[in-house]
Write an enzyme that holds these catalytic residues in place. Structure first.
Site, PDB file in Angstrom:
ATOM      1  N   PRO A  39       6.133   6.782  -0.432  1.00 48.61           N
ATOM      2  CG  PRO A  39       4.281   8.019   0.245  1.00 48.61           C
ATOM      3  CD  PRO A  39       4.727   7.041  -0.785  1.00 48.61           C
ATOM      4  CD  GLU A  80      -3.027   1.224   2.843  1.00 42.63           C
ATOM      5  OE1 GLU A  80      -4.002   1.121   3.610  1.00 42.63           O
ATOM      6  OE2 GLU A  80      -2.885   0.503   1.835  1.00 42.63           O
ATOM      7  CE  LYS A  88      -9.358  -2.029   0.299  1.00 43.17           C
ATOM      8  NZ  LYS A  88      -8.844  -3.099  -0.562  1.00 43.17           N
TER       9      LYS A  88
END
Length: 424
Positions: free
Chosen positions: A206, A228, A245
């Site tokens: 992304p 992220e 995570k």
């Protein structure tokens, strides 16, 4: 990556146009929606700066922000967040700025300056082309075989020593989790634009994008394939972050792939790490958001990419009155997923145990607009260079008292290998 514009371009393909711009403009960027998710949009922005356009660079070692325009460079401040905020306030109402904050961009936090690239870099762009990308299911395919890069021995002594130091700090109660990273250098004669085109095919994500700032004394190329979200601020002043995570490679068969996905979702150690970072970010957002507005709409959901499964949470809040977008981005910086918890004490541990500065790695890359909107990703799964024939990559992962040194190092290696293969 979503962008502030409205009208898609109708000219050449984004790759052809990107190559043309990168070859003819010293300062340019591509915020690349070709590997996007539904939550991040599928639009590309390719921008180029003319000679009279402005860019800002930050040298943390000297504590100076420089302004580059019309072939001249002047010192304009000592804090990149403050200078960018002033530029947004004083500039046109429709101004867009594109760039990054490196890990050492906050002068008030313990982080060593970079020795190569600027510790922050922002460009005000007036000429932007938009491209819409069709939905591509490729990011959900099973992992393809990729030649491995070489990042060192099977448990290098330097990593093992740093790991042991982190374990001592964890057992002393000085941190709950430490994100331990290291830097890999690789010589390559592949030019940055070609390397980026390869990278976006190998590791669609992304927050993939390319930034070029070929200015004497402040040369920088960033090739990002980050999955992220660091922060999204929308027109309603809603702030969203999506910490990652927990990462595992994709399987070679549907059965193996499903088993790896399920193991990631259920692993107690990984879930504990994710929850710690979610709590850290809830605290970070609470400092800049309206009381009672901070919430977690998605907790520990598995997202699948071409190379990895990842455990992702979403934290949201509405900015409080009087809090600017740059103020919010500063308060969250750097991303909690790249430090550990508690943030300040853990950054002090990182500064003591990591052998090299992080540089641009572990910072944030994207755009901010004068109307308050912003969209930035965490700088992970990225290559950096100053155009000298050497590329730099940061890699690592979260360490807790339950971590195993061999497993953690192996994870850091396969995170790096896919990116390094773009340079072979």
């Amino acid at each position: 990556m979503t962008g502030p514009g409205t009208d898609p371009g109708t000219g050449p393909s984004p790759i052809d146009y990107f190559r043309e711009v990168a070859a003819s403009h010293a300062r340019c960027f591509w915020l690349d929606g070709g590997g996007a998710r539904e939550w991040s949009g599928r639009r590309s922005l390719i921008g180029r700066l003319s000679d009279d356009d402005v860019s800002l660079t930050y040298d943390a070692a000297r504590g100076v922000v420089r302004r580059h325009v019309s072939g001249t460079t002047t010192v304009v401040g000592s804090d990149p967040f403050d200078v960018l905020e002033a530029e947004l306030a004083d500039g046109p109402d429709d101004a867009w700025w594109f760039g990054y904050f490196g890990y050492a961009a906050r002068p008030d936090l313990p982080a060593r300056p970079d020795t190569r690239m600027p510790d922050a870099l922002w460009m005000r762009v007036r000429e932007v082309e938009f491209f819409n990308h069709p939905e591509d299911a490729g990011s959900a395919d099973l992992a393809r075989s990729v030649p491995a890069g070489s990042v060192g021995d099977e448990v290098p002594s330097a990593y093992a020593t740093a790991f042991d130091q982190v374990q001592a700090e964890l057992r002393a109660g000085n941190s709950y989790e430490v994100n331990l990273t290291y830097r890999v250098d690789l010589a390559s004669d592949v030019d940055p634009a070609t390397a980026y085109v390869r990278l976006r095919e190998l590791n669609p994500a992304p927050y993939q994008g390319f930034l070029q700032h070929d200015v004497p004394g402040a040369r920088a190329w960033l090739l990002s394939s980050s999955p992220e979200r660091y922060a999204l601020i929308d027109a309603d002043r809603v702030l969203e972050t999506k910490p990652i995570k927990g990462t595992t490679p994709r399987g070679r068969t549907p059965e193996q792939d499903a088993a790896l996905r399920d193991r990631l979702a259920a692993d107690p150690k990984t879930r504990a790490e994710n929850l710690m970072i979610v709590d850290l970010l809830r605290n970070d957002l609470s400092m800049v958001c309206e009381p009672g507005s901070v919430h977690v709409p998605a907790l520990m959901e598995v997202e699948s990419y071409q190379a990895v499964h990842q455990l992702v949470s979403t934290v949201r809040g509405r900015l409080a009155d009087g809090v600017t977008s740059i103020g919010a981005l500063r308060a969250l910086f750097p991303a909690g997923s790249m430090t550990g918890a508690p943030k300040l004490r853990t950054m002090q541990i990182i500064d003591a145990v990591e052998a090299t500065p992080r540089g641009v790695y572990a910072g944030a890359f994207g755009w901010v607009a004068a109307d308050g909107r912003a969209d930035l990703g965490v700088i992970i799964r990225s290559l950096m260079t100053t155009g000298d024939g050497t590329y730099v990559l940061g890699t690592g992962g979260g360490i807790t008292v339950r971590s195993d040194v061999a497993e953690e190092y192996a994870e850091s290696r396969w995170k790096a290998d896919r990116l390094l293969s773009a340079l072979e």
